[in-house]
Design an enzyme around this catalytic site. Structure first.
Site, PDB file in Angstrom:
ATOM      1  N   GLU A 114       0.837  -1.215   0.000  1.00 41.45           N
ATOM      2  CA  GLU A 114       0.000   0.000   0.000  1.00 41.45           C
ATOM      3  C   GLU A 114       0.866   1.258   0.000  1.00 41.45           C
ATOM      4  OE1 GLU A 114      -3.100  -0.012  -0.498  1.00 41.45           O
ATOM      5  OE2 GLU A 114      -4.010  -1.804   0.372  1.00 41.45           O
ATOM      6  N   ASP A 241      -5.045  -9.548  -8.341  1.00 41.83           N
ATOM      7  CA  ASP A 241      -5.363  -8.645  -9.458  1.00 41.83           C
ATOM      8  C   ASP A 241      -4.180  -7.900 -10.083  1.00 41.83           C
ATOM      9  OD1 ASP A 241      -5.162  -7.253  -7.019  1.00 41.83           O
ATOM     10  OD2 ASP A 241      -7.116  -6.286  -7.167  1.00 41.83           O
ATOM     11  N   GLU A 357     -12.774   0.753  -9.877  1.00 44.84           N
ATOM     12  CA  GLU A 357     -12.343  -0.244 -10.873  1.00 44.84           C
ATOM     13  C   GLU A 357     -13.130  -0.212 -12.182  1.00 44.84           C
ATOM     14  OE1 GLU A 357     -12.483  -0.945  -7.591  1.00 44.84           O
ATOM     15  OE2 GLU A 357     -10.314  -1.220  -7.274  1.00 44.84           O
TER      16      GLU A 357
END
Ligand code: IFL
Length: 455
Positions: A114, A241, A357
């Site tokens: 992150e 992903d 997304e």
């Protein structure tokens, strides 16, 4: 469940396709996006300046990625969006804050992944927008603090590291947290002349690829010390992903042909074993990575980006179909639920964390073929967000997209400033500050290639 027409009303839902006023209408929409960004930024400036995230219902704040200390996450994530929108005085104000206040020498633990995608990426994209060397120096300082996490037998990073002491924690990791680094860290190597950033992050990516099953699939959990798989589930949703995204992106950004080959092999396997058609809709199922057996019909909202990636990699038909599947859910729920089961047709997680997304997929598809349909999906996404997520002090996530009206929570994640606001604006504005032919945006929407500084 409400239909799209019920949610937006006939006028708002009418497609923006009429040629006569089409161009002007998109420009007007771009101005609307820019106005919302400026409005939300000014509230952040007033109520949460220098804090990580604003809670836009209560006008309080929350910290991330540190538990008890703020690093200015929102501010750093917002910078290149402000710049590309031409909100120049706000951009300068933000850069001044970073130069005077951003200090990463903190005795606290952060997520390596992150911190990299949000903070290193945010600093690098602001550097790309401005050329300011201090922003690059801050990005390098942060990468130097994360670097020891990669010191494992496999080269896969530990998930957490203390920014001051370098103490690491949690070797039970996943493809996304192993392989979502190379575009940012390779850029850092290019800009600083120090190859280490590129080399350690590329090594992790390649070593993970070498662990694939005979079907060329990866599972979702692996031990960074032993290199042993800890799970059997192959997915394109959370925890996996952006590994696939960054294989393709490393080819796009650096011309790394081996990364393209790895992407192509992984994608061929995913399309062979995980592709499911149900009622004319395409979904990507979770399967056992060694047998290919379908495990469940659960779809993670994060996987709605994947249609854009498939199209970028050459699978235009599948990419478009998958994006249409998610757009169908957007029409049905107004805002996508975090989880959906295509077998039962029901949501399995009813919140929405103010997610970008679907707009991301629409943006990438639109860059490829300029089909107005993708802009339309982004327009619906933006209008729904304005309708359901806007509160007194900015934009919030939702606790329940199925309730009537939708139940709001009280949190604006950092990525909102870096992702959907930028995707909408770039699609609607046709700005000279962005090269629409040659560009690169990271998984967090940070622009590392394609800004036109003179414009
Ligand atoms: O941090 C964001 C980024 O797009 C990502 N995963 C999830 C976030 C947005 O939903 O890679």
């Amino acid at each position: 469940m409400t239909s799209a027409a019920g949610l937006f009303g006939a006028a708002a839902a009418a497609p923006l396709t009429a040629r006569s006023n089409g161009l002007r209408a998109w420009k007007t929409l771009a101005e609307d996006v820019k106005g919302e960004m400026a409005w939300a930024w000014d509230l952040y400036r007033q109520h949460a300046w220098g804090k990580d995230e604003i809670k836009p219902v209560s006008a309080t704040t929350s910290s991330f990625p540190l538990k008890h200390h703020h690093l200015g996450l929102t501010l750093i994530e917002a910078l290149d969006t402000l710049w590309v929108m031409g909100l120049d005085s706000r951009f300068r104000d933000g850069v001044d804050w970073v130069k005077g206040n951003a200090d990463f020498d903190v005795d606290g633990e952060v997520s390596v992944f992150e911190t990299s995608i949000r903070l290193i990426g945010g600093l690098l994209s602001a550097h790309h927008a401005s050329g300011d060397p201090v922003l690059l120096a801050k990005a390098k300082d942060l990468a130097d603090r994360l670097l020891p996490a990669f010191d494992t037998p496999t080269g896969f990073p530990y998930r957490f590291i203390n920014l001051k002491t370098g103490a690491v924690r949690d070797p039970e990791t996943n493809p996304a947290e192993i392989g979502t680094f190379l575009p940012e860290w390779g850029t850092l190597s290019r800009l600083t002349g120090d190859p280490r950033y590129h080399d350690v992050t590329r090594r992790a990516m390649v070593t993970l690829f070498e662990k694939r099953s005979k079907l060329d699939l990866l599972a979702v959990k692996i031990d960074a010390r032993s290199g042993e798989w800890l799970d059997r589930r192959a997915t394109v949703g959370s925890y996996a992903d952006s590994y696939y995204e960054y294989l393709w992106d490393s080819w796009q950004l650096f011309g790394d042909a081996e990364c393209r080959q790895m992407y192509q092999l992984c994608t061929a396997a995913i399309l062979r074993h995980q592709q499911v058609w149900r009622d004319g809709r395409l979904w990507i199922a979770d399967v056992d990575f060694e047998t290919g057996r379908i495990i469940n019909a659960e779809q993670d909202e994060l996987a709605s980006f994947y249609g854009g990636l498939l199209a970028q990699g050459g699978a235009m038909k599948e990419g478009a179909a998958l994006t249409e599947s998610w757009a169908g859910l957007q029409d049905r729920f107004g805002v996508l639920p975090e989880g959906y089961d295509y077998a039962t047709g029901k949501p399995i997680a009813v919140g929405n964390a103010l997610r970008p997304e679907l707009a991301d997929a629409a943006f990438n598809l639109w860059l490829l073929d300029r089909n107005p349909r993708w802009r339309e999906i982004a327009r619906i996404h933006f209008l729904a967000m304005k309708r359901w997520n806007k509160v007194e002090y900015g934009y919030t996530d939702l606790a329940d997209v199925t309730s009537e009206p939708k139940r709001q929570a009280d949190h604006c994640p950092g990525y909102w400033w870096s992702e959907q606001m930028k995707y909408y604006y770039l699609m609607f504005a046709d700005t000279p500050r962005f090269d629409y032919k040659r560009n690169y945006l990271t998984t967090e929407g940070n622009v590392l290639l394609g800004f036109r500084r003179g414009a």
